[in-house]
Design an enzyme around this catalytic site. Structure first.
Site, PDB file in Angstrom:
ATOM      1  N   THR A 199       0.894  -1.168  -0.004  1.00  0.00           N
ATOM      2  CA  THR A 199       0.049  -0.098  -0.094  1.00  0.00           C
ATOM      3  C   THR A 199       0.908   1.190   0.116  1.00  0.00           C
ATOM      4  OG1 THR A 199      -1.476   1.314   1.573  1.00  0.00           O
ATOM      5  CG2 THR A 199      -0.132  -0.280   2.643  1.00  0.00           C
ATOM      6  N   GLU A 227       0.315   3.409   1.841  1.00  0.00           N
ATOM      7  CA  GLU A 227       0.468   3.928   3.412  1.00  0.00           C
ATOM      8  C   GLU A 227       1.940   3.713   3.945  1.00  0.00           C
ATOM      9  OE1 GLU A 227      -1.793   5.456   5.725  1.00  0.00           O
ATOM     10  OE2 GLU A 227      -2.507   6.154   3.829  1.00  0.00           O
ATOM     11  N   TYR A 273      -1.763   0.331  10.956  1.00  0.00           N
ATOM     12  CA  TYR A 273      -1.920  -0.440   9.527  1.00  0.00           C
ATOM     13  C   TYR A 273      -0.632  -0.435   8.743  1.00  0.00           C
ATOM     14  CZ  TYR A 273      -3.494  -0.756   4.834  1.00  0.00           C
ATOM     15  OH  TYR A 273      -3.715  -1.397   3.699  1.00  0.00           O
ATOM     16  N   LYS A 295       1.530  -3.330   7.378  1.00  0.00           N
ATOM     17  CA  LYS A 295       1.514  -3.510   5.926  1.00  0.00           C
ATOM     18  C   LYS A 295       3.376  -3.588   5.620  1.00  0.00           C
ATOM     19  CE  LYS A 295      -2.234  -4.130   3.804  1.00  0.00           C
ATOM     20  NZ  LYS A 295      -2.514  -5.335   2.922  1.00  0.00           N
TER      21      LYS A 295
END
Ligand code: NAP
Ligand code: F7E
Length: 351
Positions: free
Chosen positions: A128, A130, A152, A156
Site C-alpha cells: 500500500t 500507506e 496499519y 503492511k
C-alpha cells in the site's frame, strides 16, 4: 482434470476481491475465494457483480495457519492473491495488536504454508501507499524510503518485507503491489470517498441534511479499483518477480472530492459540510502522490478512469441505491450492515 489456471483470492468478500474475481473469471480462471466465517455472511459484492455462483468459496481465517493450508490444498492454485487484511487505517489505531496479527503476521503464515504446500505458487501481496506515510519525497516510487504513520502501515510494512524476504530466501515468485488508494461503488462505507457519496445521496433525497468529516485537507492519489486489479494479475505474469507502484499520478484533497461530488449530485456544498473531530486520526498522512512509471513501462499498465469519472460513478451509484430503497426494492447493498445507516433504514419505506 481441469486445464484452467486456478487462482486463490484471500479477502474475496472485500472490494478488490470482488473486482479481481470478476477480472480472473473473464480471463478463464477457476476462481477460489477465501472468506472468514461470520455469524452473518457478507457476500453482497459478489452478488452485486453477479459472480457469486462462479466463485468457489473456501473458509480461511488469517490468524489460523491450518485454515490456510486447508485452502491451498483444496484449491491447488497456480496464483495466490493475498488481499485479506484489517484494511481501515482509522480502526488500526483502535485495534493495533489485532491489525498487526491479521494485516502483518498473517502474511508470513500464508507464505510459510505456500512454501511447504507448493513453492511453485505465484504470490501477490497487497502492499500500500500507506508505507510511504509522511515521507516528503514526492511523487512516491519504488525507491522512495518508507515512513509509515499508522499501526496499519506498520503491519503492511512487515508484510512488504516478509514478501521480499521469502522471494530472496526461498526463491518464491512473490511480489508486492504498492497500490495507492483505489475506490469504487463497492468501497466500504467507512472510507472517506464512499462515505461522502453515500451521505450526499441521502442529502439529495432529503433523508439527511449534513455530512460530517474529519481532515478535509488530506490529499490522496485516488484511482478506480476495477483498473487496479488488472495490475495485480499483470505482476504475476512477468518472467521475474518484482515490486510495483500503482497510481494515477494525480492528487486531490478530501475537500475537492466532496466539492466535485456535490457538483455531480447538483447540491450546493455550502451549509452541508461539518467537521467532527471524532473523524480525525491521532496521526494522519497529509499527501500521497504516486509515480507508476515502472508499472507503465514493464507491465504496460495504465489507469483508465479519471478522477472526475470515478467521483461520478460513485455518486450516481449511491444516488441510485437510495432511490431504489425509497421505492422498496431489494438488491445487493451494504447499508444494512452499518449501525450509522440504521436510523434512516429503520424508518418506514416510502413509496
Ligand atoms: P476490504 O474491502 O476491507 O477487504 C478486506 C478483506 O479482508 C475482506 O474480504 C475481509 O473479510 C477480509 N478479512 C479481514 N480480516 C480477515 C480475517 N481475520 N480472516 C480472513 N479474512 C479477513 O479491502 P480492499 O479495499 O478490498 O483492499 C484489499 C487489500 O488491499 C487489503 O489488504 C488492503 O489493505 C490493501 N490495499 C487497499 C487499498 C485500497 O485503496 N483499497 C490500497 C492499497 C492496499 P470481511 O468481508 O469478512 O470483513
Ligand atoms: O481516508 C481523511 C482521512 O479512510 C483518506 C485504505 O484502503 O487507502 C485507504 O486508507 C483520508 C485520510 O483511506 C474522513 O483522515 C477525512 O487522510 O478513505 P480513508 P486511507 O486512510 O487513505 C490506503 C492506500 C490503504 O491501503 C487502506 O487500506 O481522508 N478523512 N474525513 C476521512 N477518512 C475517513 N475514513 N472518514 C472521514 O470522515
Amino acid at each position: 482434470m481441469s486445464q484452467k489456471r486456478r487462482a486463490l483470492i484471500t479477502g474475496i468478500t472485500g472490494q478488490d476481491g470482488a473486482y479481481l474475481a470478476r477480472f480472473l473469471l473473464e480471463k478463464g480462471y477457476e476462481v477460489y475465494g477465501a472468506f472468514r466465517r461470520l455469524s452473518t455472511p457478507n457476500l453482497w459484492r459478489l452478488q452485486a457483480l453477479d459472480i457469486f455462483h462462479q466463485v468457489q468459496l473456501i473458509p480461511m481465517e488469517l490468524v489460523d495457519s491450518a485454515s490456510m493450508t486447508g485452502a491451498l490444498v483444496a484449491s491447488r492454485p497456480h496464483e495466490v492473491y493475498n488481499l485479506a487484511a484489517q484494511s481501515f487505517v482509522g480502526a488500526s489505531f483502535e485495534q493495533p495488536v489485532g491489525t498487526g496479527q491479521v494485516t502483518g503476521l498473517a502474511v508470513s503464515r500464508l507464505l510459510e504454508c505456500i512454501r511447504h504446500v507448493d513453492p511453485g505458487i505465484r504470490f501477490y501481496q497487497a502492499s500500500t501507499s500507506e508505507l510511504f506515510g509522511n515521507s516528503t519525497q514526492v511523487p512516491h516510487n519504488e525507491l522512495t524510503p518508507f515512513e509509515p504513520a499508522s499501526p496499519y502501515a506498520a503491519a503492511k510494512l512487515y508484510g512488504y518485507w516478509i514478501t521480499r524476504i521469502y522471494r530472496e530466501a526461498y526463491d518464491l515468485f512473490a511480489v508486492n503491489g504498492i497500490l495507492f488508494n483505489h475506490e469504487s461503488p463497492l468501497r466500504g462505507l467507512e472510507f472517506v470517498t464512499r462515505k461522502i457519496t453515500n451521505a450526499l445521496a441521502k442529502v439529495k433525497l432529503g433523508l439527511e441534511s449534513k455530512v460530517s468529516l474529519g481532515n478535509l485537507e488530506a490529499s490522496r492519489d485516488w484511482g478506480f479499483a476495477g483498473d487496479y486489479v488488472e495490475s495485480m494479475w499483470l505482476m504475476l505474469q512477468q518472467e521475474a518477480p518484482g515490486d510495483y507502484v500503482i497510481a494515477t499520478g494525480e492528487t486531490h484533497t478530501v475537500r475537492e472530492f466532496f466539492t466535485l461530488a456535490c457538483e455531480i449530485a447538483g447540491l450546493d456544498p455550502a451549509g452541508i459540510l461539518e467537521v467532527n473531530p471524532k473523524f480525525m486520526r491521532p496521526l494522519d498522512v497529509d499527501l500521497l502522490l504516486g509515480d507508476s512509471g515502472k508499472a507503465q513501462r514493464m507491465l504496460g499498465w495504465q489507469p483508465r478512469v479519471t478522477f472526475r469519472e470515478l467521483v461520478r460513478i460513485m455518486m450516481e451509484t449511491d444516488l441510485a441505491r437510495w432511490h431504489r430503497w425509497q421505492k422498496g426494492e431489494q438488491f445487493p447493498w451494504d447499508a444494512f450492515n452499518y449501525p450509522s445507516e440504521m436510523n434512516i433504514l429503520s424508518r418506514a419505506v416510502k413509496s
